[in-house]
Write an enzyme that holds these catalytic residues in place. Structure first.
Site, PDB file in Angstrom:
ATOM      1  CG  ASP A   1      60.280  63.080  30.932  1.00 27.69           C
ATOM      2  OD1 ASP A   1      60.044  62.649  29.804  1.00 27.69           O
ATOM      3  OD2 ASP A   1      60.026  62.428  31.971  1.00 27.69           O
TER       4      ASP A   1
ATOM      5  CG  ASP B   1      57.901  60.421  35.897  1.00 29.24           C
ATOM      6  OD1 ASP B   1      57.137  60.606  34.943  1.00 29.24           O
ATOM      7  OD2 ASP B   1      57.570  59.738  36.887  1.00 29.24           O
TER       8      ASP B   1
END
Ligand code: ADE
Length: 275
Positions: A211, A213
């Site tokens: 991802d 973040d």
């Protein structure tokens, strides 16, 4: 010297049933608690698979018994540890699904046990282990070369910030880590990497960015457990393929000198009590 390779499976690799042949599940007793592992072979090479968060992913990063895990792999006479870990990306170019063979870390954890040398009878003295380089360079290079052979794109280096968790970072924290030049943020590299070094085990980590973040203004929003699991699942085949090719490549090499050098480093880092 015969190698034996400990594989620490992080989030997403815990339930990887097809990695190891001739599987034998057992519990290993250590001075720090017992650990469930699976022993077996990958391409004829002795391996031990250990699920960092437990069989059912019930142990959060703070509560992982890092000392028991590393101690179990040492007791089973592993020479190497290849860890896998899910992380958040702090750089635009490291898109979710990317693999990074991390070469450094920043430790932002605050509630863990960082050494075997804590004054107990199991490890006498105080150990000031040097952490540069943080990961075993030779093992890292074999991973990078294996990825090249397979045509799997990896980032050959990267710095990971290890946070305490279990919560994800705030935007301010994420931006601070970016301003430090870090590439990834995760929750489990520390103290696993330094404990492995104290035990004379050659440790390298295959980090997957799952991802972005929460720093990215234009992102869909912020990291979620759902996204982490989905990205890992969609890319786990790449990691498995890399591991299966990597293990025999490690076993082809002579590690005697590398391990002797590490053991000498550890021994010279221990200050024994004055008589
Ligand atoms: N593991 C996977 N994604 C993460 C993130 N964004 N922060 C910390 N640990 C993670």
């Amino acid at each position: 010297m015969k190698v034996k390779i400990g594989i620490i499976g992080g989030t997403g690799l815990d339930n990887n049933g097809d990695l190891i042949e001739k599987r034998n599940e057992k519990s290993v007793s250590t001075p720090y608690g017992s650990v469930e592992i699976i022993e077996g072979k990958i391409k004829g090479v002795d391996c031990v698979l250990l699920a960092r968060h437990g069989k059912s992913h019930s142990v959060m990063p703070t509560n992982v018994n890092y000392r028991a895990n590393i101690s179990a792999l040492k007791i089973l006479e592993c020479t190497h540890i290849i860890a896998t870990t899910a992380t958040g990306s702090l750089k635009e170019e490291i898109s979710p699904g990317s693999i990074v063979i991390v070469d450094d870390f920043i430790d932002r954890t605050k509630s863990r046990i960082y050494t075997f040398y804590d004054g107990s009878q199991h490890a006498l003295g105080v150990c000031h282990i040097p952490m540069s380089p943080a990961f075993d360079e030779r093992t890292r290079n074999v991973i990078i070369e294996t990825a090249k052979e397979l045509g799997i794109q990896v980032f050959p280096k990267g710095t990971v910030v290890c946070i305490e968790g279990p919560r994800f970072s705030t935007k301010a924290e994420s931006n601070i880590y970016r301003s430090w030049g870090s590439d990834l943020v995760g929750m489990t590299i520390c103290p696993e990497v330094q404990l492995a070094k104290e035990k004379g085990l050659l440790y390298a980590s295959i980090a997957m960015a799952t991802d972005y973040d929460c720093w990215r203004e234009c992102s869909e929003g912020r990291v979620s457990v759902e996204e982490v699991m989905a990205t890992f699942k969609n890319n786990v085949e790449k990691v498995t393929k890399l591991l299966i090719a990597l293990i025999p490549n490690i076993a082809k090499l002579d590690w005697t000198e590398t391990i002797n050098d590490l053991n000498n480093l550890v021994n010279s880092s221990i200050m024994l009590p004055h008589q």
